[in-house]
Design a protein around this motif. Structure first.
Motif, PDB file in Angstrom:
ATOM      1  N   GLY A  14       0.380  30.415 -40.623  1.00 17.92           N
ATOM      2  CA  GLY A  14       0.433  31.119 -39.334  1.00 17.92           C
ATOM      3  C   GLY A  14      -0.134  32.520 -39.451  1.00 17.92           C
ATOM      4  O   GLY A  14       0.313  33.447 -38.779  1.00 17.92           O
ATOM      5  N   GLY A  18       0.097  37.803 -34.974  1.00 19.68           N
ATOM      6  CA  GLY A  18       1.419  38.403 -35.075  1.00 19.68           C
ATOM      7  C   GLY A  18       1.837  38.827 -36.476  1.00 19.68           C
ATOM      8  O   GLY A  18       1.115  39.531 -37.195  1.00 19.68           O
ATOM      9  N   ASP A  63      -2.183  22.419 -40.126  1.00 13.61           N
ATOM     10  CA  ASP A  63      -0.993  22.156 -39.322  1.00 13.61           C
ATOM     11  C   ASP A  63       0.165  22.032 -40.314  1.00 13.61           C
ATOM     12  O   ASP A  63       0.186  21.105 -41.131  1.00 13.61           O
ATOM     13  CB  ASP A  63      -1.162  20.857 -38.521  1.00 13.61           C
ATOM     14  CG  ASP A  63       0.062  20.538 -37.668  1.00 13.61           C
ATOM     15  OD1 ASP A  63       1.128  21.165 -37.885  1.00 13.61           O
ATOM     16  OD2 ASP A  63      -0.039  19.656 -36.795  1.00 13.61           O
ATOM     17  N   THR A  65       3.015  20.971 -40.129  1.00 13.10           N
ATOM     18  CA  THR A  65       3.842  19.768 -40.062  1.00 13.10           C
ATOM     19  C   THR A  65       3.198  18.593 -40.803  1.00 13.10           C
ATOM     20  O   THR A  65       3.811  17.547 -40.969  1.00 13.10           O
ATOM     21  CB  THR A  65       4.108  19.341 -38.603  1.00 13.10           C
ATOM     22  OG1 THR A  65       2.879  18.884 -38.020  1.00 13.10           O
ATOM     23  CG2 THR A  65       4.667  20.480 -37.771  1.00 13.10           C
ATOM     24  N   ALA A  91       4.470  30.283 -40.212  1.00 17.72           N
ATOM     25  CA  ALA A  91       4.038  29.665 -38.944  1.00 17.72           C
ATOM     26  C   ALA A  91       5.243  29.260 -38.099  1.00 17.72           C
ATOM     27  O   ALA A  91       6.222  28.731 -38.609  1.00 17.72           O
ATOM     28  CB  ALA A  91       3.170  28.440 -39.227  1.00 17.72           C
ATOM     29  N   ASN A 142       9.948  32.774 -43.156  1.00 22.69           N
ATOM     30  CA  ASN A 142      10.225  33.542 -41.946  1.00 22.69           C
ATOM     31  C   ASN A 142      11.260  32.789 -41.114  1.00 22.69           C
ATOM     32  O   ASN A 142      10.956  31.772 -40.493  1.00 22.69           O
ATOM     33  CB  ASN A 142       8.949  33.790 -41.141  1.00 22.69           C
ATOM     34  CG  ASN A 142       9.097  35.001 -40.232  1.00 22.69           C
ATOM     35  OD1 ASN A 142      10.212  35.463 -39.987  1.00 22.69           O
ATOM     36  ND2 ASN A 142       7.987  35.512 -39.748  1.00 22.69           N
ATOM     37  N   LEU A 189      13.640  41.290 -32.503  1.00 24.73           N
ATOM     38  CA  LEU A 189      12.595  41.215 -31.472  1.00 24.73           C
ATOM     39  C   LEU A 189      11.366  42.003 -31.948  1.00 24.73           C
ATOM     40  O   LEU A 189      11.452  43.205 -32.178  1.00 24.73           O
ATOM     41  CB  LEU A 189      13.123  41.802 -30.170  1.00 24.73           C
ATOM     42  CG  LEU A 189      12.281  41.544 -28.928  1.00 24.73           C
ATOM     43  CD1 LEU A 189      12.175  40.048 -28.648  1.00 24.73           C
ATOM     44  CD2 LEU A 189      12.893  42.250 -27.737  1.00 24.73           C
ATOM     45  N   VAL A 190      10.244  41.286 -32.092  1.00 25.09           N
ATOM     46  CA  VAL A 190       9.040  41.905 -32.634  1.00 25.09           C
ATOM     47  C   VAL A 190       7.891  41.725 -31.646  1.00 25.09           C
ATOM     48  O   VAL A 190       7.710  40.644 -31.070  1.00 25.09           O
ATOM     49  CB  VAL A 190       8.670  41.266 -34.000  1.00 25.09           C
ATOM     50  CG1 VAL A 190       7.446  41.942 -34.590  1.00 25.09           C
ATOM     51  CG2 VAL A 190       9.832  41.361 -34.966  1.00 25.09           C
ATOM     52  N   THR A 192       4.914  40.642 -30.741  1.00 28.91           N
ATOM     53  CA  THR A 192       3.821  39.728 -31.089  1.00 28.91           C
ATOM     54  C   THR A 192       3.490  38.881 -29.861  1.00 28.91           C
ATOM     55  O   THR A 192       4.294  38.809 -28.922  1.00 28.91           O
ATOM     56  CB  THR A 192       4.216  38.767 -32.238  1.00 28.91           C
ATOM     57  OG1 THR A 192       5.135  37.804 -31.704  1.00 28.91           O
ATOM     58  CG2 THR A 192       4.851  39.489 -33.408  1.00 28.91           C
ATOM     59  N   LEU A 194       3.819  35.882 -29.487  1.00 27.50           N
ATOM     60  CA  LEU A 194       4.818  34.830 -29.291  1.00 27.50           C
ATOM     61  C   LEU A 194       5.873  35.241 -28.274  1.00 27.50           C
ATOM     62  O   LEU A 194       6.267  34.452 -27.415  1.00 27.50           O
ATOM     63  CB  LEU A 194       5.510  34.501 -30.626  1.00 27.50           C
ATOM     64  CG  LEU A 194       6.492  33.322 -30.620  1.00 27.50           C
ATOM     65  CD1 LEU A 194       5.744  32.015 -30.395  1.00 27.50           C
ATOM     66  CD2 LEU A 194       7.267  33.265 -31.926  1.00 27.50           C
TER      67      LEU A 194
HETATM   68  N1  LIG Z   1       8.089  37.797 -32.737  1.00 23.53           N
HETATM   69  C1  LIG Z   1       9.400  37.761 -32.884  1.00 23.53           C
HETATM   70  O1  LIG Z   1      10.140  38.463 -32.181  1.00 23.53           O
HETATM   71  C2  LIG Z   1      10.014  36.892 -33.941  1.00 23.53           C
HETATM   72  C3  LIG Z   1      11.388  37.034 -34.171  1.00 23.53           C
HETATM   73  C4  LIG Z   1      11.994  36.246 -35.142  1.00 23.53           C
HETATM   74  C5  LIG Z   1      11.238  35.341 -35.865  1.00 23.53           C
HETATM   75  N2  LIG Z   1       9.906  35.208 -35.613  1.00 23.53           N
HETATM   76  C6  LIG Z   1       9.170  34.227 -36.406  1.00 23.53           C
HETATM   77  O2  LIG Z   1       8.035  34.826 -36.978  1.00 23.53           O
HETATM   78  C7  LIG Z   1       7.033  33.820 -37.196  1.00 23.53           C
HETATM   79  C8  LIG Z   1       5.709  34.311 -36.650  1.00 23.53           C
HETATM   80  O3  LIG Z   1       5.858  34.523 -35.268  1.00 23.53           O
HETATM   81  P1  LIG Z   1       4.992  35.574 -34.429  1.00 23.53           P
HETATM   82  O4  LIG Z   1       5.914  36.279 -33.528  1.00 23.53           O
HETATM   83  O5  LIG Z   1       4.104  36.342 -35.337  1.00 23.53           O
HETATM   84  O6  LIG Z   1       4.167  34.536 -33.511  1.00 23.53           O
HETATM   85  P2  LIG Z   1       2.595  34.371 -33.210  1.00 23.53           P
HETATM   86  O7  LIG Z   1       2.551  33.341 -32.137  1.00 23.53           O
HETATM   87  O8  LIG Z   1       1.966  35.681 -32.974  1.00 23.53           O
HETATM   88  O9  LIG Z   1       2.021  33.757 -34.577  1.00 23.53           O
HETATM   89  C9  LIG Z   1       2.417  32.481 -35.018  1.00 23.53           C
HETATM   90  C10 LIG Z   1       1.209  31.792 -35.634  1.00 23.53           C
HETATM   91  O10 LIG Z   1       1.645  30.512 -36.141  1.00 23.53           O
HETATM   92  C11 LIG Z   1       0.638  29.562 -35.814  1.00 23.53           C
HETATM   93  N3  LIG Z   1       1.219  28.219 -35.777  1.00 23.53           N
HETATM   94  C12 LIG Z   1       2.088  27.714 -34.886  1.00 23.53           C
HETATM   95  N4  LIG Z   1       2.358  26.434 -35.156  1.00 23.53           N
HETATM   96  C13 LIG Z   1       1.625  26.116 -36.256  1.00 23.53           C
HETATM   97  C14 LIG Z   1       1.484  24.923 -37.021  1.00 23.53           C
HETATM   98  N5  LIG Z   1       2.111  23.783 -36.712  1.00 23.53           N
HETATM   99  N6  LIG Z   1       0.667  24.958 -38.109  1.00 23.53           N
HETATM  100  C15 LIG Z   1       0.006  26.095 -38.424  1.00 23.53           C
HETATM  101  N7  LIG Z   1       0.076  27.231 -37.726  1.00 23.53           N
HETATM  102  C16 LIG Z   1       0.899  27.246 -36.643  1.00 23.53           C
HETATM  103  C17 LIG Z   1       0.105  30.005 -34.471  1.00 23.53           C
HETATM  104  O11 LIG Z   1      -1.165  29.452 -34.201  1.00 23.53           O
HETATM  105  C18 LIG Z   1       0.093  31.519 -34.639  1.00 23.53           C
HETATM  106  O12 LIG Z   1      -1.153  31.971 -35.154  1.00 23.53           O
HETATM  107  C19 LIG Z   1       7.560  32.553 -36.521  1.00 23.53           C
HETATM  108  O13 LIG Z   1       8.123  31.702 -37.494  1.00 23.53           O
HETATM  109  C20 LIG Z   1       8.615  33.073 -35.581  1.00 23.53           C
HETATM  110  O14 LIG Z   1       9.602  32.116 -35.290  1.00 23.53           O
HETATM  111  C21 LIG Z   1       9.271  35.964 -34.661  1.00 23.53           C
END
Ligand SMILES: NC(=O)c1ccc[n+]([C@@H]2O[C@H](COP(=O)([O-])OP(=O)(O)OC[C@H]3O[C@@H](n4cnc5c(N)ncnc54)[C@H](O)[C@@H]3O)[C@@H](O)[C@H]2O)c1
Length: 288
Positions: A14, A18, A63, A65, A91, A142, A189-190, A192, A194
């Protein structure tokens, strides 16, 4: 320019957006050779173009998964850079949302596939490569504050993140003999795409109801925690999780209202005697 034979080799899932993207940039700044995987090839290409250093940054469409994809991602690091030292299983998606009594089983499964199975596969294949190389390694998963509490509405996400925290503890016990450390980071809360993608202004406006710390988390803030967990200063940490949440979990049930400027605990200082029959004492708080 770091020596390519001794520079650390890190893999990020991922990594195109973000927190993952910020961590790729942080690892590069630390001199690492980095391979990142993502589903979003357009965002990945934008990062490759921005960094413009193919000798130190590689991308593998992935992917998380899909076991063959994850094996290929780790294989690319081993083939391209000789080994893997650090794996950041990052991811994620929001997945199923809404009342659990309405949630489709397939949506529940897909949420767990990305968050739970994805972290399992990343750990499995990174650990296999680390064990084969024999030099130990570090894995960071993460998770989320959602994995240590509730809230409803994102039940599948929360439960899957709780599974990541527990998986991390179990894996740490198994992998310690190979000198592989594994820990989780739990962001609050970050800012990004998402979470901010839909209504950034509304989230900013409500920030004070989410956490006591005045500033919204930035992807770089979480990348800093990941860098610590991946680095030598955390050498005695394994099987644990680190909350990086601006005090969100510390706030808990908010029973005393200390963050409310109009709250009684902000206006008075004193001592309450409970039901002893003794009188409480209190005096107004002076402005500091
Ligand atoms: N942003 C927040 O507030 C927050 C808080 C707690 C946890 N998180 C966790 O941080 C991690 C990153 O989140 P983020 O906020 O940077 O989101 P984001 O959407 O900016 O980045 C996530 C990335 O993961 C990729 N991704 C999604 N599903 C995928 C898959 N099946 N295979 C490969 N790549 C895949 C997306 O294409 C994207 O580039 C996540 O696990 C999220 O749950 C985020």
């Amino acid at each position: 320019m770091p020596d390519q034979r001794t520079a650390r080799v890190t893999v990020v899932t991922g990594g195109a957006s973000g927190i993952g993207r910020a961590t790729v940039l942080r690892f590069l700044a630390e001199g690492d050779q980095v391979v990142f995987g993502d589903l979003n090839e357009a965002n990945a290409q934008a990062l490759l173009d921005e960094v413009a250093d193919p000798a130190r940054l590689r991308f593998v469409p992935t992917d998380v998964t899909d076991e063959a994809d994850v094996a290929a991602l780790v294989g690319d690091a081993v083939d391209g850079f000789g080994r893997i030292d650090v794996m950041f299983n990052n991811a994620g998606i929001g997945g199923a949302f809404g009342p659990l009594v309405e949630t489709e089983a397939a949506d529940w499964d897909r949420t767990f596939a990305v968050i739970g199975r994805g972290v399992f596969l990343g750990t499995k294949h990174a650990a296999r490569a680390m064990i084969a190389h024999g030099g130990g390694g570090v894995i960071v998963n993460n998770a989320s504050v959602a994995g240590v509490g509730g809230g409803g509405g994102l039940t599948a996400y929360s439960a899957a993140k709780a599974a990541v925290i527990n998986f991390t503890a179990n894996a740490a016990v198994e992998l310690a003999a190979h000198r592989i450390r594994i820990n989780a980071v739990c962001p609050g809360l970050v800012n990004t795409p998402l979470v901010m993608g839909r209504d950034a202004a509304a989230i900013e406006a409500q920030l004070a109801t989410f956490q006591p710390w005045p500033d919204l988390g930035r992807p770089e803030d979480i990348a800093g925690v990941v860098a610590f967990l991946a680095g030598p200063d955390s050498v005695f940490l394994t099987g644990t999780h680190v909350l990086a949440d601006g005090g969100m979990v510390a706030w808990g049930p908010r029973m005393t209202g200390t963050s409310d400027p109009r709250g009684r605990t902000r206006q008075y200082v004193g001592f309450t005697e409970g039901t002893t029959g003794r009188r409480p004492t209190r005096r107004p708080v002076h402005d500091i």
